[in-house]
Scaffold this motif. Structure first.
Motif, short mmCIF file in Angstrom:
data_model
loop_
_atom_site.label_atom_id
_atom_site.label_comp_id
_atom_site.label_asym_id
_atom_site.label_seq_id
_atom_site.Cartn_x
_atom_site.Cartn_y
_atom_site.Cartn_z
N PRO A 126 0.83 -1.21 0.00
CA PRO A 126 0.00 0.00 0.00
C PRO A 126 0.86 1.25 0.00
O PRO A 126 2.04 1.22 0.38
CB PRO A 126 -0.81 -0.13 1.29
N ILE A 127 0.25 2.36 -0.41
CA ILE A 127 0.95 3.64 -0.48
C ILE A 127 0.27 4.62 0.47
O ILE A 127 -0.94 4.83 0.40
CB ILE A 127 0.92 4.20 -1.91
N MET A 128 1.07 5.20 1.35
CA MET A 128 0.58 6.21 2.29
C MET A 128 0.80 7.58 1.67
O MET A 128 1.93 7.96 1.36
CB MET A 128 1.35 6.10 3.61
N LEU A 129 -0.29 8.30 1.43
CA LEU A 129 -0.22 9.66 0.91
C LEU A 129 -0.31 10.63 2.08
O LEU A 129 -1.20 10.50 2.92
CB LEU A 129 -1.36 9.92 -0.07
N PHE A 130 0.60 11.59 2.13
CA PHE A 130 0.65 12.52 3.26
C PHE A 130 0.98 13.92 2.76
O PHE A 130 1.51 14.09 1.66
CB PHE A 130 1.69 12.06 4.29
N ASP A 131 0.67 14.92 3.58
CA ASP A 131 0.98 16.30 3.26
C ASP A 131 2.49 16.50 3.44
O ASP A 131 3.00 16.48 4.56
CB ASP A 131 0.18 17.22 4.20
N GLY A 132 3.20 16.70 2.35
CA GLY A 132 4.65 16.76 2.38
C GLY A 132 5.25 17.98 3.04
O GLY A 132 6.42 17.99 3.37
N VAL A 133 4.46 19.05 3.23
CA VAL A 133 5.01 20.26 3.85
C VAL A 133 4.59 20.41 5.31
O VAL A 133 5.00 21.35 5.97
CB VAL A 133 4.62 21.53 3.06
N CYS A 134 3.78 19.48 5.80
CA CYS A 134 3.29 19.54 7.18
C CYS A 134 4.29 18.84 8.10
O CYS A 134 4.65 17.68 7.87
CB CYS A 134 1.93 18.88 7.26
N VAL A 147 -7.52 17.89 14.59
CA VAL A 147 -6.05 17.93 14.51
C VAL A 147 -5.62 18.38 13.11
O VAL A 147 -4.75 19.24 12.96
CB VAL A 147 -5.45 16.55 14.86
N ALA A 148 -6.24 17.82 12.07
CA ALA A 148 -5.85 18.12 10.70
C ALA A 148 -6.08 19.59 10.35
O ALA A 148 -5.27 20.20 9.66
CB ALA A 148 -6.60 17.22 9.72
N ASN A 149 -7.18 20.16 10.82
CA ASN A 149 -7.49 21.55 10.49
C ASN A 149 -6.55 22.53 11.19
O ASN A 149 -6.42 23.67 10.74
CB ASN A 149 -8.94 21.87 10.86
N ASN A 150 -5.90 22.11 12.26
CA ASN A 150 -5.00 23.00 13.01
C ASN A 150 -3.55 22.56 12.93
O ASN A 150 -2.72 23.05 13.69
CB ASN A 150 -5.46 23.06 14.48
N ARG A 151 -3.23 21.67 12.03
CA ARG A 151 -1.87 21.10 12.00
C ARG A 151 -0.81 22.13 11.67
O ARG A 151 0.30 22.08 12.22
CB ARG A 151 -1.81 19.91 11.05
N TYR A 152 -1.08 23.08 10.79
CA TYR A 152 -0.08 24.09 10.46
C TYR A 152 0.10 25.08 11.61
O TYR A 152 1.21 25.54 11.87
CB TYR A 152 -0.47 24.86 9.20
N ILE A 153 -0.97 25.40 12.32
CA ILE A 153 -0.91 26.35 13.43
C ILE A 153 -0.10 25.75 14.58
O ILE A 153 0.77 26.40 15.15
CB ILE A 153 -2.33 26.73 13.90
N VAL A 154 -0.38 24.50 14.92
CA VAL A 154 0.25 23.87 16.08
C VAL A 154 1.65 23.35 15.75
O VAL A 154 2.60 23.58 16.50
CB VAL A 154 -0.64 22.73 16.62
N PHE A 155 1.80 22.66 14.63
CA PHE A 155 3.06 21.99 14.32
C PHE A 155 3.90 22.72 13.28
O PHE A 155 5.07 22.41 13.12
CB PHE A 155 2.78 20.55 13.84
N GLY A 156 3.32 23.62 12.54
CA GLY A 156 4.06 24.40 11.56
C GLY A 156 4.22 23.69 10.23
O GLY A 156 3.81 22.55 10.04
N ARG A 157 4.85 24.42 9.31
CA ARG A 157 5.11 23.92 7.97
C ARG A 157 6.60 23.77 7.78
O ARG A 157 7.40 24.40 8.47
CB ARG A 157 4.58 24.89 6.92
N SER A 158 6.98 22.98 6.83
CA SER A 158 8.38 22.83 6.49
C SER A 158 8.93 24.18 6.03
O SER A 158 8.27 24.91 5.28
CB SER A 158 8.53 21.79 5.37
N GLU A 159 10.11 24.55 6.50
CA GLU A 159 10.69 25.84 6.15
C GLU A 159 10.99 25.95 4.67
O GLU A 159 10.94 27.03 4.09
CB GLU A 159 11.97 26.07 6.96
N THR A 160 11.30 24.85 4.04
CA THR A 160 11.62 24.86 2.61
C THR A 160 10.37 24.76 1.75
O THR A 160 10.46 24.84 0.53
CB THR A 160 12.56 23.70 2.27
#
Length: 195
Positions: free
Chosen positions: A74-82, A176-189
């Protein structure tokens, strides 16, 4: 309003109908199958049997591209910048010594194809998705299915969490998903750091 002649003809042609049905006072109820919501499934099955739709051809092309006889993992698809999602992938990698799951960012071209093949919008990065050859899982179901591929005690925890109703699991997941960027941030790049 029905005329007396129509009412009498209904009566004589259908003497077994109750009085309110003979005189047209109540609307007819749909068949039992329609009340249970079974018609949409039958329509989908009939449409699939009737010919190939665009979604079916996309799914077939996606399966041929990503699921070869030599590799059906199986393939896990995820938000690459989260940052949370990247941490989740690292966690899964550490607890999956058999390498039974592949990983792909949702933002990649392949990730977009897999999303579309799973019947989702190719721009939807709101949820982790686990794509198996014959089925896709989203939100909390994807997380629990991923847990089943990991070392102990995660498969047992997945069984335990399945007793929690889906709407509660997805409610917690969405919060959790709706607040993931606020709480955990985004990748700097602003790019996937895992692959």
């Amino acid at each position: 309003m029905a005329t007396a002649a129509q009412c009498s003809s209904w009566y004589y042609t259908s003497p077994t109908l109750p009085l309110h049905r003979r005189h047209g006072l109540l609307r007819r109820q749909p068949p039992q199958a329609a009340r249970r919501g079974q018609w949409p499934r039958l329509q989908v099955a009939a449409a699939a049997a009737g010919g190939t739709r665009a979604e079916d051809s996309i799914k077939a092309a996606t399966d041929a591209e990503f699921f070869q006889p030599s590799d059906t993992r199986p393939i896990m698809l995820f938000d690459g910048v989260c940052n949370l999602c990247n941490g989740g992938v690292r966690f899964v990698r550490e607890h999956d010594p058999n390498r039974s799951i592949r990983y792909m960012p949702l933002q990649s071209e392949s990730g977009r194809k897999l999303l579309q093949g799973s019947g989702r919008s190719p721009d939807d990065i709101s949820s982790v998705v686990l794509v198996e050859k014959d089925r896709s899982y989203i939100k909390s179901e994807a997380v629990l299915r991923i847990m089943e591929y990991l070392n102990l005690p995660f498969p047992q925890l997945a069984i335990f969490f399945k007793f929690v109703p889906l709407f509660l699991r997805d409610f917690a997941y969405d919060n959790v998903a709706n607040n993931r960027y606020i709480v955990f941030g985004r990748s700097e790049t602003e790019a996937c750091e895992i692959l």
